[in-house]
Design a protein around this motif. Sequence first.
Motif, PDB file in Angstrom:
ATOM      1  N   HIS A 293       0.818  -1.127   0.073  1.00 60.55           N
ATOM      2  CA  HIS A 293       0.130   0.139  -0.336  1.00 60.55           C
ATOM      3  C   HIS A 293       1.215   1.130   0.044  1.00 60.55           C
ATOM      4  O   HIS A 293       1.798   0.769   0.383  1.00 60.55           O
TER       5      HIS A 293
ATOM      6  N   ASN B 208      -3.319  -8.256   0.601  1.00 54.52           N
ATOM      7  CA  ASN B 208      -3.209  -7.613  -0.578  1.00 54.52           C
ATOM      8  C   ASN B 208      -4.449  -7.147  -0.923  1.00 54.52           C
ATOM      9  O   ASN B 208      -5.385  -7.474  -0.515  1.00 54.52           O
TER      10      ASN B 208
ATOM     11  N   GLU C  79      -5.819  -5.372  -3.046  1.00 60.72           N
ATOM     12  CA  GLU C  79      -6.726  -5.268  -4.151  1.00 60.72           C
ATOM     13  C   GLU C  79      -6.827  -6.770  -4.644  1.00 60.72           C
ATOM     14  O   GLU C  79      -7.524  -6.657  -5.266  1.00 60.72           O
TER      15      GLU C  79
ATOM     16  N   ASN D  45     -10.561  -9.926  -7.995  1.00 59.51           N
ATOM     17  CA  ASN D  45     -10.503  -9.274  -8.676  1.00 59.51           C
ATOM     18  C   ASN D  45     -10.210  -9.647  -9.950  1.00 59.51           C
ATOM     19  O   ASN D  45      -9.507 -10.901 -10.633  1.00 59.51           O
TER      20      ASN D  45
ATOM     21  N   GLY E 168      -8.700  -0.222  -7.853  1.00 59.86           N
ATOM     22  CA  GLY E 168      -8.009  -0.421  -7.355  1.00 59.86           C
ATOM     23  C   GLY E 168      -7.801  -0.033  -6.249  1.00 59.86           C
ATOM     24  O   GLY E 168      -9.461  -0.129  -5.157  1.00 59.86           O
ATOM     25  N   SER E 169      -7.011   1.003  -5.388  1.00 66.05           N
ATOM     26  CA  SER E 169      -7.109   1.021  -4.255  1.00 66.05           C
ATOM     27  C   SER E 169      -7.974   2.244  -3.971  1.00 66.05           C
ATOM     28  O   SER E 169      -7.368   3.414  -4.776  1.00 66.05           O
TER      29      SER E 169
ATOM     30  N   THR F 105      -5.657   5.820  -3.763  1.00 61.66           N
ATOM     31  CA  THR F 105      -5.225   6.258  -5.146  1.00 61.66           C
ATOM     32  C   THR F 105      -6.096   6.035  -6.107  1.00 61.66           C
ATOM     33  O   THR F 105      -5.933   6.789  -7.886  1.00 61.66           O
TER      34      THR F 105
ATOM     35  N   SER G  88      -2.738   0.282 -11.738  1.00 58.46           N
ATOM     36  CA  SER G  88      -2.735  -0.371 -10.686  1.00 58.46           C
ATOM     37  C   SER G  88      -1.492  -0.694 -10.483  1.00 58.46           C
ATOM     38  O   SER G  88      -0.906  -1.996 -11.250  1.00 58.46           O
ATOM     39  N   HIS G  89      -0.352  -0.535  -9.312  1.00 60.51           N
ATOM     40  CA  HIS G  89       1.096  -0.718  -9.749  1.00 60.51           C
ATOM     41  C   HIS G  89       1.119  -2.182  -9.178  1.00 60.51           C
ATOM     42  O   HIS G  89       1.447  -2.821  -9.801  1.00 60.51           O
ATOM     43  N   VAL G  90       0.073  -2.686  -8.556  1.00 66.40           N
ATOM     44  CA  VAL G  90       0.102  -4.231  -7.617  1.00 66.40           C
ATOM     45  C   VAL G  90      -0.321  -4.989  -9.489  1.00 66.40           C
ATOM     46  O   VAL G  90       0.584  -5.767  -9.393  1.00 66.40           O
TER      47      VAL G  90
ATOM     48  N   VAL H 152      -4.300  -4.356 -16.603  1.00 67.37           N
ATOM     49  CA  VAL H 152      -3.812  -3.406 -16.102  1.00 67.37           C
ATOM     50  C   VAL H 152      -5.258  -2.753 -15.630  1.00 67.37           C
ATOM     51  O   VAL H 152      -5.412  -2.019 -14.945  1.00 67.37           O
TER      52      VAL H 152
ATOM     53  N   ARG I  66     -12.175  -4.220  -8.284  1.00 70.12           N
ATOM     54  CA  ARG I  66     -12.066  -5.361  -7.699  1.00 70.12           C
ATOM     55  C   ARG I  66     -13.494  -5.144  -6.987  1.00 70.12           C
ATOM     56  O   ARG I  66     -13.922  -4.423  -6.824  1.00 70.12           O
TER      57      ARG I  66
END
Length: 383
Positions: free
Chosen positions: A101, A151, A153, A299, A324-325, A328, A335-337, A348, A353
């Motif tokens: 996160h 996680n 996400e 997800n 995503g989160s 953000t 998403s960086h995840v 991506v 989610r």
Amino acid sequence: MKNIYLDNAGTTPMAPEVVETMTQMMTEVFGNASAANSFGRKARGVLERSRQIFADSLNAKNANEIIFTSGGTESDNTAIIQTARKRKNQGRHLITTAIEHEAVLKPMEYLEENGYEVTYLPVDENGVISLTDLKNALRPDTILVSIMAGNNEVGSHMPLTQIGEIVAKSNAWFHTDAVQAYGIVDIDVQRDQIDLLSTSAHKLNGPKQMGFLYEREGLDLGSHLMGGDQELKRRAGTENIPAIAGFAKAVELEQAERETLQKRYQGFKQQLCDALAQNGVSFEVNGKMGADELPQIINIWFKGCQNDAMLTNLDLAGFAAAAGSACTAGSLEPSHVLKAMYGDNERVVQSLRFSFGKYNTADEIAQLATQLAKISQRIKKNN
């Protein structure tokens, strides 16, 4: 039509029992817990009873290992930055993962700007680190390993016990951001050899701006805030008794229902995937569907459907989800995840989610699947 909330990983509605508890505290227990009078002693009693509930929930050695904070962000920042400050003469190397996160990643970036070195462990397509990578990254000057429990996400659940065993053999301390996992899955700080652990009440049907940091006895990080001597001089500021009591009630409720809720959420996941398949939706689950994952998060990659269009159409149909989160959500960045798991590709920006809570029903999941089929078909037709 009733709106349907499926963004519980972002935040949860407060449980009625929590609201009732907090209301009682606000009207009957308004003293300062540091005051040497009857009102203060009454508040102190609530504070310490709640502290014991949290300690027991983690199998902590004693209740004084619990430090009340304003939530996950403060807990993460305190654990990371205070460790770096306290142990700078022992080393300036930290280890974390690529899918943490922002409350972990940004303090790490701050430390990098101030002369520390950070190793970001990659993850596989299931969103899990390699234990071999962790072993190889550890050095004599590594002072902290910060790896999230679960996680937010994709719901991947890290192998905390194995991680704890590896870190315990090194010079480093082990911190875990357990904001998304605490209360949902079993965490035992003794078994998992965790030194520092962060939580947040609003992920468990408790109040916002409330959480705690578990700090193993003997670490003595000191206060990240300058002020009074509250929390045994570890966190300055008058304690928020109503929120603390509300969080404790939320934890008690979650513990009583944990196994039931786990099975219900896992059932929702399977129900959703089965219904999407039956309706001919082209999709893949990001990560795993196994029982080891966080049960409340799924997800999904909707092939050929941009997530912004999907979210807008879902919102108009009365469904709350996320791409995503929630922290953000205002960003247009992918998403960086998911990028860490699958690389920088269309997946991506075509994934959503869905996160379940105790008040969701199977009928709501059925309605969601029907809407997703209609929306994805419409988007593809328009494309």
